[in-house]
Design a protein around this motif. Sequence first.
Motif, PDB file in Angstrom:
ATOM      1  N   PHE A 121     -21.392 -16.322  13.191  1.00 14.25           N
ATOM      2  CA  PHE A 121     -21.862 -17.523  14.335  1.00 14.25           C
ATOM      3  C   PHE A 121     -21.600 -18.805  13.778  1.00 14.25           C
ATOM      4  O   PHE A 121     -21.773 -18.999  12.690  1.00 14.25           O
ATOM      5  CB  PHE A 121     -23.315 -17.166  14.543  1.00 14.25           C
ATOM      6  N   ALA A 122     -21.615 -19.929  14.601  1.00 15.83           N
ATOM      7  CA  ALA A 122     -21.561 -21.219  14.191  1.00 15.83           C
ATOM      8  C   ALA A 122     -23.135 -21.601  13.844  1.00 15.83           C
ATOM      9  O   ALA A 122     -23.900 -21.354  14.502  1.00 15.83           O
ATOM     10  CB  ALA A 122     -21.050 -22.132  15.494  1.00 15.83           C
ATOM     11  N   ALA A 123     -23.099 -22.092  12.538  1.00 16.52           N
ATOM     12  CA  ALA A 123     -24.244 -22.539  12.082  1.00 16.52           C
ATOM     13  C   ALA A 123     -24.526 -23.802  11.786  1.00 16.52           C
ATOM     14  O   ALA A 123     -23.455 -24.691  11.555  1.00 16.52           O
ATOM     15  CB  ALA A 123     -24.601 -21.395  10.771  1.00 16.52           C
ATOM     16  N   PHE A 124     -25.558 -24.745  11.894  1.00 15.81           N
ATOM     17  CA  PHE A 124     -26.051 -25.844  11.499  1.00 15.81           C
ATOM     18  C   PHE A 124     -27.234 -25.687  10.597  1.00 15.81           C
ATOM     19  O   PHE A 124     -28.267 -25.412  10.724  1.00 15.81           O
ATOM     20  CB  PHE A 124     -26.222 -26.746  12.776  1.00 15.81           C
ATOM     21  N   TYR A 125     -27.095 -26.285   9.479  1.00 19.41           N
ATOM     22  CA  TYR A 125     -27.885 -26.502   8.243  1.00 19.41           C
ATOM     23  C   TYR A 125     -28.602 -27.730   8.041  1.00 19.41           C
ATOM     24  O   TYR A 125     -27.768 -28.889   8.090  1.00 19.41           O
ATOM     25  CB  TYR A 125     -27.457 -26.010   6.843  1.00 19.41           C
ATOM     26  N   ASN A 126     -30.027 -27.567   8.501  1.00 19.18           N
ATOM     27  CA  ASN A 126     -30.739 -28.914   8.379  1.00 19.18           C
ATOM     28  C   ASN A 126     -31.734 -29.164   7.382  1.00 19.18           C
ATOM     29  O   ASN A 126     -32.315 -28.085   6.989  1.00 19.18           O
ATOM     30  CB  ASN A 126     -31.456 -28.972  10.003  1.00 19.18           C
ATOM     31  N   ARG A 127     -31.846 -30.309   7.084  1.00 15.94           N
ATOM     32  CA  ARG A 127     -33.136 -30.729   6.088  1.00 15.94           C
ATOM     33  C   ARG A 127     -33.376 -32.103   6.488  1.00 15.94           C
ATOM     34  O   ARG A 127     -32.680 -33.199   6.063  1.00 15.94           O
ATOM     35  CB  ARG A 127     -32.721 -30.530   4.758  1.00 15.94           C
ATOM     36  N   SER A 190     -29.891 -23.551  12.423  1.00 10.12           N
ATOM     37  CA  SER A 190     -29.898 -23.551  13.828  1.00 10.12           C
ATOM     38  C   SER A 190     -28.331 -22.912  14.380  1.00 10.12           C
ATOM     39  O   SER A 190     -27.519 -23.333  13.522  1.00 10.12           O
ATOM     40  CB  SER A 190     -30.248 -24.722  14.572  1.00 10.12           C
ATOM     41  N   SER A 191     -28.423 -22.363  15.360  1.00  6.13           N
ATOM     42  CA  SER A 191     -26.841 -21.687  15.914  1.00  6.13           C
ATOM     43  C   SER A 191     -26.656 -22.510  17.189  1.00  6.13           C
ATOM     44  O   SER A 191     -27.303 -23.209  17.775  1.00  6.13           O
ATOM     45  CB  SER A 191     -27.214 -20.323  16.448  1.00  6.13           C
ATOM     46  N   SER A 192     -25.390 -22.259  17.498  1.00  5.09           N
ATOM     47  CA  SER A 192     -24.912 -22.940  19.093  1.00  5.09           C
ATOM     48  C   SER A 192     -25.361 -22.392  20.175  1.00  5.09           C
ATOM     49  O   SER A 192     -25.545 -23.027  21.225  1.00  5.09           O
ATOM     50  CB  SER A 192     -23.355 -22.636  19.027  1.00  5.09           C
ATOM     51  N   ALA A 224     -28.370 -12.471  12.346  1.00  5.62           N
ATOM     52  CA  ALA A 224     -27.210 -13.325  13.117  1.00  5.62           C
ATOM     53  C   ALA A 224     -27.172 -12.727  14.369  1.00  5.62           C
ATOM     54  O   ALA A 224     -27.089 -13.597  15.151  1.00  5.62           O
ATOM     55  CB  ALA A 224     -25.845 -12.546  12.169  1.00  5.62           C
ATOM     56  N   GLN A 225     -27.428 -11.430  14.650  1.00 10.33           N
ATOM     57  CA  GLN A 225     -27.681 -11.286  16.039  1.00 10.33           C
ATOM     58  C   GLN A 225     -28.840 -11.862  16.918  1.00 10.33           C
ATOM     59  O   GLN A 225     -28.534 -12.198  17.879  1.00 10.33           O
ATOM     60  CB  GLN A 225     -27.813  -9.569  16.157  1.00 10.33           C
ATOM     61  N   GLN A 226     -29.962 -12.211  16.065  1.00  9.76           N
ATOM     62  CA  GLN A 226     -30.781 -13.166  16.754  1.00  9.76           C
ATOM     63  C   GLN A 226     -30.542 -14.449  16.890  1.00  9.76           C
ATOM     64  O   GLN A 226     -30.757 -15.009  17.782  1.00  9.76           O
ATOM     65  CB  GLN A 226     -32.169 -13.139  15.789  1.00  9.76           C
ATOM     66  N   PHE A 227     -29.680 -15.122  16.058  1.00  9.27           N
ATOM     67  CA  PHE A 227     -28.995 -16.442  16.413  1.00  9.27           C
ATOM     68  C   PHE A 227     -28.260 -16.389  17.518  1.00  9.27           C
ATOM     69  O   PHE A 227     -28.099 -17.610  18.134  1.00  9.27           O
ATOM     70  CB  PHE A 227     -28.363 -16.711  14.795  1.00  9.27           C
ATOM     71  N   LEU A 228     -27.629 -15.401  17.745  1.00  6.36           N
ATOM     72  CA  LEU A 228     -26.519 -15.418  19.122  1.00  6.36           C
ATOM     73  C   LEU A 228     -27.312 -14.797  20.133  1.00  6.36           C
ATOM     74  O   LEU A 228     -26.662 -14.636  21.193  1.00  6.36           O
ATOM     75  CB  LEU A 228     -25.386 -14.495  18.511  1.00  6.36           C
TER      76      LEU A 228
END
Length: 411
Positions: A121-127, A190-192, A224-228
Amino acid sequence: MKTSVNLEIAFTHIFTRRKQTMVAALGVTVGVAIYLFMNSLSGGFSQYSRNEMFKSSAHIKIYKSDEISKPLGNSSDTNTVNVIVNPQITTLSKTIINPNALLGLVKQEPYITNAIAQVDFAAFYNRGQAQVKGTGNGVDMVAYNAMFNTQKYMVAGNIKALQGNVNGIIIGKGIAEKLSLGLNDNISVSSSKGVSKVLRIVGIFNTGSSITDDSKSYVNISTAQQFLKEGTAYLTTIYANTLDADNSETYVSQLQTLTPYTIEGWKTTYADVLAGDKVRGTMMGAISLSILLVAGFGIYNILNMTVSQKIGDIAILKATGFLGSDVIKIFVSEAIMMGLLGTTIGLCFGAILINIMAHIYVGGPVGYFPIHFQLDLFLQSFFLGLFITICSGYFPARKASKVDPVAILRR
């Protein structure tokens, strides 16, 4: 008897012209040494490149490729109005239907050594306000490590800490450095699909590839399934390793009979990298072979000069009963002696160079310089060096065998 006389004459020429013999042998030495060294270097780089590919890619991957939408009407009847649409990727799910059954079928194949399932999945790492874009991989970390040896590249934490931990994540060193994060820190991912989670960093890896280390992370498959926003049956990719990576394309054809999904071998995935390796190998081989050919011309010139200087002796030999074939044997024997001497020393010199380079520490994940001994290259260098010197000796010898003793002695 005559054979022993031919060799004795050849030895006499070799030892009475020591300087020329050493110069010819030295040319072969340099040529063979460089040929061995450069081809070992090319082979080492190719092996290193292949190892880099297999750090996170299997020999074969199975996935559902994108589908392109089609026109709603497609008739040649002039009385029919066709509905025209702009072809584009459809929004159908990329999940593999009944993936566990397919995974079981793949594992049963005799040429498959290991197979695992994965969710990407496409991921965005944030801080805070900082954000890094990357790719999340939902895996069974123990099975994934068995295939790719991920533990080898861990610089903090342990892969076992992710097993069964739905709130854990293993990130690349580049992500950790960009967001100033360390082991056991929390990271917002966060995911797309708009799903956001706060996960605890249970490990940090460093493969040495900035593309991977700056973007990749590992989580549990269920996470990962939850993110999608998908169910527990959702899987996007199946990876498989085979008995022989070089024969993976054959295995792809065999696996294609089991499923309609896209099956891709590593040679297709990394076609551009393999093409680059081939170009580099061809270039190094051509350069080193050219140097070896120059050494062969050195032997040719020396023997050609010997024929010119010994033309009277050759005429006397033929007048006393020596055949043209005997003259050829004499000069070819000289070439073989020079070739054996130069090739043997060249192999030793090349082995020393390889050993020196193999003990140079480059640092990082590369470790020591990627070059190593290859028996087939030693044998190839030996026979190629000997073949070129024999050919270099044959043509002057053939010229000498055609000397007319009567014409020469009349001068």
